[in-house]
Motif scaffolding. Structure first.
Motif, PDB file in Angstrom:
ATOM      1  N   MET A   1      -5.697  -8.075 -11.682  1.00 22.23           N
ATOM      2  CA  MET A   1      -5.411  -7.015 -10.477  1.00 22.23           C
ATOM      3  C   MET A   1      -5.261  -5.598 -11.059  1.00 22.23           C
ATOM      4  O   MET A   1      -4.674  -5.608 -12.105  1.00 22.23           O
TER       5      MET A   1
ATOM      6  N   LYS B   1       2.498  -9.720   2.171  1.00 24.33           N
ATOM      7  CA  LYS B   1       1.143  -9.263   1.867  1.00 24.33           C
ATOM      8  C   LYS B   1       1.301  -7.800   1.202  1.00 24.33           C
ATOM      9  O   LYS B   1       2.608  -6.970   1.670  1.00 24.33           O
TER      10      LYS B   1
ATOM     11  N   TYR C   1      -3.360  -2.085  -0.505  1.00 22.55           N
ATOM     12  CA  TYR C   1      -3.450  -0.964  -1.505  1.00 22.55           C
ATOM     13  C   TYR C   1      -4.731  -0.402  -0.746  1.00 22.55           C
ATOM     14  O   TYR C   1      -5.510  -0.696   0.003  1.00 22.55           O
TER      15      TYR C   1
ATOM     16  N   ILE D   1      -7.219  -2.647   0.585  1.00 21.76           N
ATOM     17  CA  ILE D   1      -7.391  -4.142  -0.145  1.00 21.76           C
ATOM     18  C   ILE D   1      -6.028  -4.732   0.328  1.00 21.76           C
ATOM     19  O   ILE D   1      -4.798  -4.201   0.149  1.00 21.76           O
ATOM     20  N   GLN D   2      -6.214  -5.907   0.735  1.00 25.22           N
ATOM     21  CA  GLN D   2      -4.973  -6.786   1.621  1.00 25.22           C
ATOM     22  C   GLN D   2      -4.804  -7.808   0.261  1.00 25.22           C
ATOM     23  O   GLN D   2      -5.729  -8.773   0.076  1.00 25.22           O
ATOM     24  N   TYR D   3      -3.468  -7.852  -0.197  1.00 26.68           N
ATOM     25  CA  TYR D   3      -3.286  -8.725  -1.205  1.00 26.68           C
ATOM     26  C   TYR D   3      -2.268  -9.903  -0.560  1.00 26.68           C
ATOM     27  O   TYR D   3      -1.275  -9.453  -0.130  1.00 26.68           O
TER      28      TYR D   3
ATOM     29  N   ASN E   1      -5.362 -16.530   2.365  1.00 24.61           N
ATOM     30  CA  ASN E   1      -6.284 -15.646   1.863  1.00 24.61           C
ATOM     31  C   ASN E   1      -7.643 -16.312   2.440  1.00 24.61           C
ATOM     32  O   ASN E   1      -8.232 -15.823   3.266  1.00 24.61           O
TER      33      ASN E   1
ATOM     34  N   ARG F   1     -13.949 -11.286   1.490  1.00 26.78           N
ATOM     35  CA  ARG F   1     -12.883 -11.604   0.529  1.00 26.78           C
ATOM     36  C   ARG F   1     -13.360 -11.234  -0.627  1.00 26.78           C
ATOM     37  O   ARG F   1     -14.679 -11.336  -1.057  1.00 26.78           O
TER      38      ARG F   1
ATOM     39  N   ARG G   1      -7.086 -13.815  -4.076  1.00 30.56           N
ATOM     40  CA  ARG G   1      -5.768 -13.223  -3.222  1.00 30.56           C
ATOM     41  C   ARG G   1      -6.324 -12.327  -2.479  1.00 30.56           C
ATOM     42  O   ARG G   1      -5.239 -11.721  -1.825  1.00 30.56           O
ATOM     43  N   GLU G   2      -7.393 -11.692  -2.504  1.00 32.88           N
ATOM     44  CA  GLU G   2      -7.453 -10.124  -1.975  1.00 32.88           C
ATOM     45  C   GLU G   2      -8.615 -10.143  -1.026  1.00 32.88           C
ATOM     46  O   GLU G   2      -9.860 -10.936  -1.090  1.00 32.88           O
TER      47      GLU G   2
END
Length: 252
Positions: A1, A14, A17, A26-28, A52, A74, A78-79
């Motif tokens: 990351m 979540k 970013y 960006i969704q983590y 995810n 995706r 994780r993101e």
């Protein structure tokens, strides 16, 4: 990351970013688990990886049937790359069977099938414990317009119909779920689309034969086997290929 990128928001499950292009984020997905407005907390290793994948699977299929949402693709375990939206401060809950707060609030027996689905609205405000609100509150306080509410209701019904069929086909009963919506602006016109996530964190999922809970209630009620149950949902949906060792942990 990449730790140098700009963090815009961190919620209970979540982190958002700054995205690589304008209008993207960006969704983590974190491993953090919370319940009762974060009064109960834990870290469940692998939860973010599973959520995810499950959310990617569901959002992709909803996009394909015309339920527009923020999911683009995706990126890794994780993101996700998502569209940036202006979140409407509402949690929309659709209930098919009596469970959770509905059972407590109205003194109804958990597991009672509802004659028709019930859609409820909650104001997204942690410090107020996300109070239930009516359409009158929503329009009076300008959280959403009447037209936006009509669109939200119509999309929620479509999501419910699709998910009931999708989960039912793999022996899972969709008891209820929570979704969120956001606005995307095209010139001066705002359109409402589905946002956030759809996963065992935000749905109640029961095994259709045994009634076994396969969702976040296992964490809320100290039932154990939370990751195993989430993994079982992913397995039944056929999306376990990239996650062979989630239960053992070690995926980051």
């Amino acid at each position: 990351m990449n730790t140098k990128r700009k963090k815009l928001y961190e919620g209970k499950a979540k982190i958002l970013y700054e995205g690589p292009e304008p209008g993207t984020l960006i969704q983590y997905f974190k491993d953090d688990a919370t319940a009762f407005n974060a009064q109960k907390k834990a870290v469940l290793e692998g939860k973010g990886v599973i959520n995810n994948r499950i959310s990617e699977f569901i959002m992709s299929r909803l996009n394909s049937i015309g339920v527009t949402n923020h999911f683009i693709k995706r990126l890794n375990l994780r993101e996700q790359l998502i569209r940036e939206v202006e979140i409407i401060p509402l949690e929309v809950v659709c209930r098919n069977i009596v469970a959770g707060s509905l059972a407590q609030r109205l003194g109804q027996e958990e597991g009672t099938a509802l004659p028709r689905s019930i859609i409820e609205f909650y104001y997204k405000k942690d410090e107020l414990n996300d109070p239930m609100v009516t359409e009158e509150h929503i329009t009076a306080f300008n959280w959403a317009t009447t037209q936006e509410l009509d669109d939200i209701l119509a999309m929620t019904v479509r999501v419910n119909d699709y998910l009931c069929g999708m989960f039912g086909a793999v022996g899972i009963t969709l008891v209820d779920f929570k979704i969120e919506f956001g606005r995307v602006w095209e010139n001066d016109f705002a359109r409402v689309i589905l946002a956030d996530e759809i996963s065992p964190d935000s749905c109640r999922l029961w095994d259709s034969n045994t009634g076994e809970k396969l969702d976040k209630d296992r964490f809320r009620r100290d039932m154990g086997d939370v990751i195993e149950s989430y993994t079982e949902v992913a397995r039944r949906l056929g999306i376990m290929k990239d996650m062979p060792t989630v239960i053992q942990g070690g995926l980051h």
